[in-house]
Design a protein around this motif. Structure first.
Motif, short mmCIF file in Angstrom:
data_model
loop_
_atom_site.label_atom_id
_atom_site.label_comp_id
_atom_site.label_asym_id
_atom_site.label_seq_id
_atom_site.Cartn_x
_atom_site.Cartn_y
_atom_site.Cartn_z
N LEU A 635 -11.70 79.26 -28.70
CA LEU A 635 -11.28 77.85 -28.80
C LEU A 635 -11.71 77.24 -30.13
O LEU A 635 -11.03 76.39 -30.70
CB LEU A 635 -11.91 77.03 -27.65
CG LEU A 635 -11.26 77.19 -26.26
CD1 LEU A 635 -12.06 76.41 -25.22
CD2 LEU A 635 -9.82 76.69 -26.28
N VAL A 636 -12.86 77.74 -30.62
CA VAL A 636 -13.41 77.16 -31.86
C VAL A 636 -12.63 77.68 -33.09
O VAL A 636 -12.40 76.93 -34.04
CB VAL A 636 -14.92 77.50 -31.98
CG1 VAL A 636 -15.50 77.01 -33.30
CG2 VAL A 636 -15.68 76.91 -30.81
N THR A 637 -12.18 78.96 -33.00
CA THR A 637 -11.50 79.58 -34.15
C THR A 637 -10.31 78.74 -34.62
O THR A 637 -10.16 78.45 -35.80
CB THR A 637 -11.02 81.00 -33.78
OG1 THR A 637 -12.13 81.71 -33.26
CG2 THR A 637 -10.46 81.74 -34.98
N ILE A 661 -24.64 67.85 -19.01
CA ILE A 661 -24.74 69.22 -19.52
C ILE A 661 -24.56 69.22 -21.03
O ILE A 661 -23.68 68.55 -21.57
CB ILE A 661 -23.65 70.11 -18.86
CG1 ILE A 661 -23.88 70.18 -17.34
CG2 ILE A 661 -23.61 71.50 -19.46
CD1 ILE A 661 -22.75 70.83 -16.56
N GLU A 662 -25.42 69.96 -21.70
CA GLU A 662 -25.35 70.06 -23.15
C GLU A 662 -24.22 71.02 -23.54
O GLU A 662 -23.90 71.94 -22.78
CB GLU A 662 -26.66 70.65 -23.66
CG GLU A 662 -27.33 69.84 -24.73
CD GLU A 662 -28.65 70.47 -25.14
OE1 GLU A 662 -28.64 71.67 -25.51
OE2 GLU A 662 -29.67 69.75 -25.07
N VAL A 663 -23.62 70.83 -24.76
CA VAL A 663 -22.51 71.71 -25.17
C VAL A 663 -22.86 72.43 -26.48
O VAL A 663 -23.32 71.81 -27.44
CB VAL A 663 -21.21 70.90 -25.34
CG1 VAL A 663 -20.07 71.80 -25.83
CG2 VAL A 663 -20.82 70.22 -24.04
N THR A 664 -22.65 73.77 -26.47
CA THR A 664 -22.82 74.55 -27.69
C THR A 664 -21.49 75.20 -28.02
O THR A 664 -20.86 75.81 -27.14
CB THR A 664 -23.89 75.66 -27.48
OG1 THR A 664 -25.13 75.02 -27.20
CG2 THR A 664 -24.05 76.54 -28.72
N ALA A 665 -21.07 75.08 -29.26
CA ALA A 665 -19.80 75.72 -29.68
C ALA A 665 -20.15 77.03 -30.35
O ALA A 665 -21.00 77.10 -31.24
CB ALA A 665 -19.05 74.81 -30.63
N GLU A 666 -19.45 78.12 -29.90
CA GLU A 666 -19.72 79.45 -30.45
C GLU A 666 -18.72 79.78 -31.56
O GLU A 666 -17.64 79.19 -31.61
CB GLU A 666 -19.52 80.51 -29.37
CG GLU A 666 -20.54 80.51 -28.27
CD GLU A 666 -20.32 81.70 -27.35
OE1 GLU A 666 -21.05 82.68 -27.53
OE2 GLU A 666 -19.44 81.65 -26.47
N GLY A 667 -19.08 80.72 -32.40
CA GLY A 667 -18.14 81.26 -33.39
C GLY A 667 -17.78 80.30 -34.51
O GLY A 667 -16.66 80.33 -35.03
N GLN A 673 -14.87 73.42 -39.26
CA GLN A 673 -15.10 73.56 -37.82
C GLN A 673 -16.38 72.82 -37.44
O GLN A 673 -16.43 72.09 -36.45
CB GLN A 673 -15.24 75.04 -37.44
CG GLN A 673 -13.95 75.84 -37.57
CD GLN A 673 -14.21 77.35 -37.47
OE1 GLN A 673 -15.28 77.84 -37.84
NE2 GLN A 673 -13.19 78.08 -37.02
N LYS A 674 -17.40 73.00 -38.24
CA LYS A 674 -18.70 72.37 -37.96
C LYS A 674 -18.55 70.85 -37.95
O LYS A 674 -19.00 70.17 -37.03
CB LYS A 674 -19.72 72.79 -39.03
CG LYS A 674 -21.10 72.24 -38.80
CD LYS A 674 -21.98 72.27 -40.02
CE LYS A 674 -21.72 71.03 -40.87
NZ LYS A 674 -22.74 70.65 -41.80
N LEU A 675 -17.82 70.34 -38.96
CA LEU A 675 -17.68 68.88 -39.09
C LEU A 675 -16.91 68.31 -37.90
O LEU A 675 -17.29 67.28 -37.33
CB LEU A 675 -16.98 68.54 -40.41
CG LEU A 675 -17.80 68.88 -41.68
CD1 LEU A 675 -16.97 68.66 -42.94
CD2 LEU A 675 -19.08 68.05 -41.74
N LEU A 676 -15.82 69.01 -37.54
CA LEU A 676 -15.01 68.54 -36.43
C LEU A 676 -15.81 68.53 -35.12
O LEU A 676 -15.76 67.59 -34.32
CB LEU A 676 -13.76 69.42 -36.28
CG LEU A 676 -12.65 68.89 -35.40
CD1 LEU A 676 -12.17 67.51 -35.89
CD2 LEU A 676 -11.48 69.85 -35.39
N LEU A 677 -16.59 69.61 -34.92
CA LEU A 677 -17.41 69.71 -33.70
C LEU A 677 -18.46 68.60 -33.67
O LEU A 677 -18.74 68.01 -32.62
CB LEU A 677 -18.10 71.09 -33.63
CG LEU A 677 -17.15 72.26 -33.35
CD1 LEU A 677 -17.81 73.60 -33.67
CD2 LEU A 677 -16.67 72.23 -31.90
#
Ligand SMILES: Nc1nc2c(ncn2[C@@H]2O[C@H](COP(=O)(O)O[C@H]3[C@@H](O)[C@H](n4cnc5c(=O)[nH]c(N)nc54)O[C@@H]3COP(=O)(O)O)[C@@H](O)[C@H]2O)c(=O)[nH]1
Length: 710
Positions: A635-637, A661-667, A673-677
C-alpha cells in the motif's frame, strides 16, 4: 527247626502222609521239592511265638525273590515285620487277626529286598490246626506282584489322564467305532459317552472339509500310524469349531491295529487370538482401514495382477492439510474423530474391490484397480477432494479440512510398488507446494523441485544445530519526532555456500516442519538479549518488535516460555511488540485467542503485521488486543497525493486511531512517501529510506550516526 525238618513236618502233618509208604514218601518229597523249586512263589511256614511271627520254613525261592538266605529268615522274629514297608506295616499287622478268625488271609504290601529296594508281594496265609482245632503253624505263599502293581498303577494313571485331560479324547476300535470318550470330549462336543459308544466319529464332521481331507487322514494313519492337523468339527448343537486333531493307531504285538486314540483340542480361542493379532498387524485400529503393511501387500498383488490382465492400477497418496493444527488446537480426541470420518468419506469414493488405507498419521493411500485410462484415477482424486471439502460435524462443531493428493499410475508412471508409492508421495508434496487442496499427477519434472525441498528441509535442521541463523535489526522511526523509536528483529540464514538467505525462502518450510518453534524462540531470546545489552549501554531503543508465527502461538507452552525469557533477559515486557499476521487472527482458535489475551495481560504489545494485504478486517481490531497496526508495503509503495492507496492508508490510520491503535507504515523508501505518511497522521515508518535491516553491530553504528543527526 531246620528247613528239611519243615518239609518233613508238612508231609508228616498232612493227614494223607500217614498212609504213604516210604518209597512213595521219597517220591512225594522229591516231587514237592521240584514243585517248590519251579514255582515262582516263596513258600514258607511260620509260628506265632512271643508276639512275633517266626519263620520255621522258607523255600529256596526266597533268595531269588527277596535276595535273602534262608538263615536270614528262619527263627528271626524281626525279619518279617522289619522288612515290611513302613507305610504299609500298620495296615498289614491290623489285618492279621483275620487269619485267626477265618484261618485264611491274603494281603498285599511292599517288602524290602535285601538290596534295599521295595517290591510288591501278595502274601497268602493259611492257618494249619491240629485235630483239636488248635493252631499249629501258618503256611504262607509270597508271590512277587510288582509287575501287576505297576501295570495297575499305569492303568490308574492313564485313567486319570483320560478323565482329567484338557483335551477331548476319543478311543475307537480298528473300524473307527467309538469305544470310549472322556469328560472333556463330552464338554467340547456336547455328546455324552452313552450317545457316542458304538458310533462312528462322523457325527462330529462339519461340511468344512471335502472327501480328500478325510482320505488324507486315512492315508496318514495307514502310512505313519498317526495323523495330526487342523480340523473343523461340529458340536451336538450344530456349532462349528476349529480344533487340533491328533490321531494315533494302536497296534498289538502282531502289528494289527486294534484301536485308534484321537485327541481333539478346541482352537477357537487360539484362532480368535491369531485373528486379533493378524488384525492388529494389518489394520489401523482407529479407522479400521488396512494399515501401511497390508496396503503395501495389496499394492504388490494389484501390480502383478494388473500386469497379467493388461490393466492400469491407480495410486493416490492423500495427506490432510494442516491436520496438525486441528490436533493442536481442537485436541487429539477431535483429531481422532475427524480421521475416522475422513476414512469413511474416502471409502465412499471407491469401489469395494479398491483399497483405502491409513498409511500414516494423517496420510491415506488408495489403490484403484482395473483402470482403463489414467484419467479415471484423476476423477476419483477430485471426488475425494470434494467429499472432504464438505464440513465435518464433530462434537457439535463444524470442522473444515482439505487434502493434498499425489497420483501415480501403474504401469504408466512406475514399474514397481515401491517406486509408485514414492512417486505418489512426491506428487502429493507438489500438490502441497502448489497451494494445497488439490491433486497433482506424478511427472518426471516435479522430482527436482521436491528433491530441492527435501534438501532444504535437511539443511534447515542442520542450520539450527550449526547456529547458522543471525538476527538483523531495522529501525522503526517516529514520524512526528523524526527519530528512531524502535527496532524490528528480522531473521537471516547465513548459509555456508549460498550466503545470506532471506526469511521468505525458509520461514514457510520451518512452519511446515515445526522447526519454527525452536527457531522462533531463538530469535526472541537473541533479540531480547541484544536490545537489553544496548539499553544497558545507554543506546536508546524504545521498543523491540519480533515476528511470531501462528505455529508458535499454537504451542501451549508459548506464553510461559515468553515470560520466562523476559525474566531471564530482564527485559521490560512493555517494550516488546510481538508482530502477528491477520491470517493468524482469521484462523485463531479459542486457545490462540486466550494466549493473545494472556500475552496482553503480561504487558506485552501486539502488532498486526502486513495490514491491507488480506481481509483487513476491522472486526479483528475490535476483538483482539492489538496495539499497533502495520500497513503493508504494497500500500505504501504506490502512495502519492492523488492515489487510492493514499486514501486507504489515511482511512486505516483514522480508524486505527479511533480504536486507540498506533499505525506504522512499512516499506518507506522515498522522502515523498515519508512526507505523505506524516501528513496523513501515521505514527511511525519503517523502510529503506532510513535503513535496511542490519546486523547488530552495523545497526549500532547506524543508530550512533542517527543520534548525531547524520
Ligand atoms: N516468524 C518469523 N518471521 C520472520 C522473522 N523474520 C522475518 N520474518 C518474516 O519474513 C518476512 C520477510 O522479512 P524480511 O525479508 O526481513 O523483510 C522485512 C524487511 O527487510 C522488509 N522491508 C522493510 N523495509 C523495506 C523497504 O523499504 N523496501 C522493501 N522492499 N522491503 C522492506 O520488509 C520486511 C519487514 O518485515 P515485517 O515488518 O515483519 O513485515 C517478514 O515480513 C516476516 O513475516 C522471524 O524471526 N520470525
Amino acid at each position: 527247626m531246620s528247613n528239611q525238618g519243615g518239609i518233613y513236618t508238612l508231609i508228616h502233618n498232612s493227614s494223607s502222609s500217614k498212609i504213604l509208604d516210604p518209597a512213595l514218601r521219597v517220591e512225594t518229597k522229591a516231587r514237592l521239592e521240584f514243585v517248590l523249586k519251579m514255582t515262582p512263589a516263596v513258600l514258607y511256614t511260620c509260628q506265632f511265638r512271643d508276639d512275633a511271627f517266626v519263620a520255621t520254613y522258607v523255600s529256596d525261592r526266597v533268595h531269588q525273590q527277596m535276595g535273602y538266605s534262608r538263615q536270614d529268615c528262619l527263627n528271626n522274629p524281626e525279619f518279617w515285620v522289619k522288612n515290611i514297608h513302613p507305610d504299609d506295616r500298620e495296615a498289614v499287622l491290623a489285618g492279621m487277626p483275620e487269619l485267626f478268625e477265618n484261618d485264611h488271609h491274603i494281603h498285599e504290601y511292599r517288602f524290602r529286598h535285601k538290596d534295599g529296594h521295595y517290591y510288591w508281594v501278595r502274601d497268602e496265609l493259611t492257618l494249619v490246626k491240629d485235630a483239636q482245632g488248635c493252631p499249629v503253624e501258618i503256611v504262607g505263599v509270597w508271590i512277587d506282584i510288582t509287575d501287576r502293581k505297576q501295570l495297575e498303577e499305569s492303568r490308574r494313571l492313564a485313567a486319570a489322564v483320560f478323565d482329567n485331560a484338557n483335551e477331548a479324547i476319543m478311543v475307537t476300535d480298528s473300524q473307527f467305532r467309538i469305544s470310549a470318550v472322556n469328560q472333556e470330549f463330552e464338554a467340547l462336543t456336547g455328546y455324552s459317552e452313552r450317545e457316542m459308544l458304538g458310533q462312528m466319529p462322523r457325527a462330529l464332521s462339519s461340511d468344512y472339509h471335502d472327501v480328500s481331507f478325510y482320505r488324507a487322514i486315512d492315508n496318514g494313519l495307514k502310512r505313519n500310524g498317526k495323523w495330526q492337523g487342523e480340523i473343523w468339527s461340529k458340536r451336538k448343537n450344530g456349532d462349528l469349531f476349529p480344533g487340533w486333531l491328533s490321531i494315533t493307531a494302536i497296534r498289538d504285538d502282531k502289528e494289527q491295529v486294534t484301536e485308534h486314540v484321537a485327541l481333539l483340542s478346541d482352537m477357537t480361542t487360539r484362532k480368535q487370538d491369531e485373528q486379533k493379532i493378524w488384525y492388529q498387524a494389518n489394520f489401523d485400529l482407529l479407522t479400521g482401514l488396512p494399515n501401511r503393511h497390508l496396503f503395501t501387500d495389496r499394492l504388490h498383488c494389484a501390480f502383478s495382477q494388473s500386469a497379467r490382465q493388461n490393466k492400469k492400477v491407480g495410486l493416490l497418496f492423500i495427506d490432510l492439510d494442516r491436520f496438525k493444527w486441528i490436533n493442536d488446537s481442537l485436541g487429539h480426541q477431535t483429531g481422532d474423530r475427524l480421521l475416522q470420518c475422513v476414512a469413511k468419506r474416502l471409502t465412499s469414493c471407491v469401489r469395494n474391490e479398491d483399497t483405502v488405507a491409513r498409511f500414516g498419521c494423517d496420510e491415506f493411500t488408495v489403490i484403484l484397480l482395473d483402470l482403463t485410462t489414467a484419467e479415471e484415477a484423476e476423477i476419483i482424486a477430485q471426488k475425494c477432494l470434494d467429499v472432504l471439502a464438505r464440513p465435518f460435524l464433530i462434537d457439535k462443531q463444524e470442522i473444515y479440512i482439505t487434502a493434498s493428493i499425489g497420483l501415480n499410475n501403474y504401469p504408466d508412471a512406475a514399474d514397481d510398488a515401491g517406486t509408485a508409492l514414492r512417486n505418489a508421495d512426491i506428487a502429493m508434496c507438489q500438490a502441497k507446494d502448489d497451494g494445497r487442496n488439490r491433486y497433482r499427477c506424478y511427472t518426471q519434472d516435479i522430482l527436482p523441485q521436491i528433491e530441492s525441498r527435501l534438501l532444504m528441509e535437511r539443511e534447515l535442521r542442520q542450520a539450527f544445530e550449526n547456529k547458522q541463523f543471525v538476527v538483523y535489526f531495522q529501525p522503526v522511526i517516529n514520524l512526528k519526532l523524526g527519530k528512531g523509536v524502535g527496532v524490528e528483529a528480522l531473521i537471516r540464514w547465513q548459509h555456508p555456500e549460498r550466503g545470506i538467505i532471506p526469511p521468505a525462502e525458509f520461514i514457510q518450510l520451518a512452519e511446515e516442519t515445526g522447526l519454527i518453534i525452536p527457531i522462533g524462540e531463538w530469535v526472541l531470546k537473541r533479540s531480547l538479549d541484544q536490545v537489553k545489552s544496548w539499553l544497558a549501554r545507554g543506546i536508546p531503543v524504545s521498543k523491540l518488535s519480533v515476528n511470531v508465527s501462528g505455529v508458535q502461538l499454537k504451542d501451549a507452552r508459548f506464553v510461559d516460555k515468553l515470560n520466562q525469557m523476559l525474566i531471564s533477559s530482564q527485559f521490560p515486557a512493555n517494550k516488546l511488540i510481538l508482530e502477528i499476521t491477520e491470517s493468524i487472527l482469521l484462523k485463531a482458535s479459542e486457545e490462540v485467542s486466550n494466549r493473545l489475551q494472556a500475552i496482553k495481560a503480561s504487558n506485552i504489545n501486539i502488532a498486526l503485521d502486513d495490514f491491507g494485504t488480506g481481509y483487513s478486517s476491522i472486526t479483528y481490531l475490535k476483538s483482539f488486543p492489538v496495539d499497533v497496526l502495520k500497513i503493508d508495503r504494497s500500500l505504501v509503495t504506490g502512495i502519492n497525493a492523488s492515489s487510492d492507496d493514499a486514501a486507504i492508508v489515511e482511512a486505516i490510520t483514522v480508524m486505527a486511531h479511533r480504536l486507540g491503535i498506533e499505525v506504522t507504515a512499512e516499506g518507506v523508501e522515498r522522502n515523498e512517501q515519508k512526507l505523505l505518511l506524516e501528513s496523513i497522521g501515521c505514527d511511525c515508518g519503517q523502510g529503506y529510506y532510513w535503513s535496511k535491516p542490519l546486523p547488530a553491530a552495523a545497526f549500532e553504528a547506524w543508530l550512533a550516526r542517527a543520534e548525531q543527526g547524520e
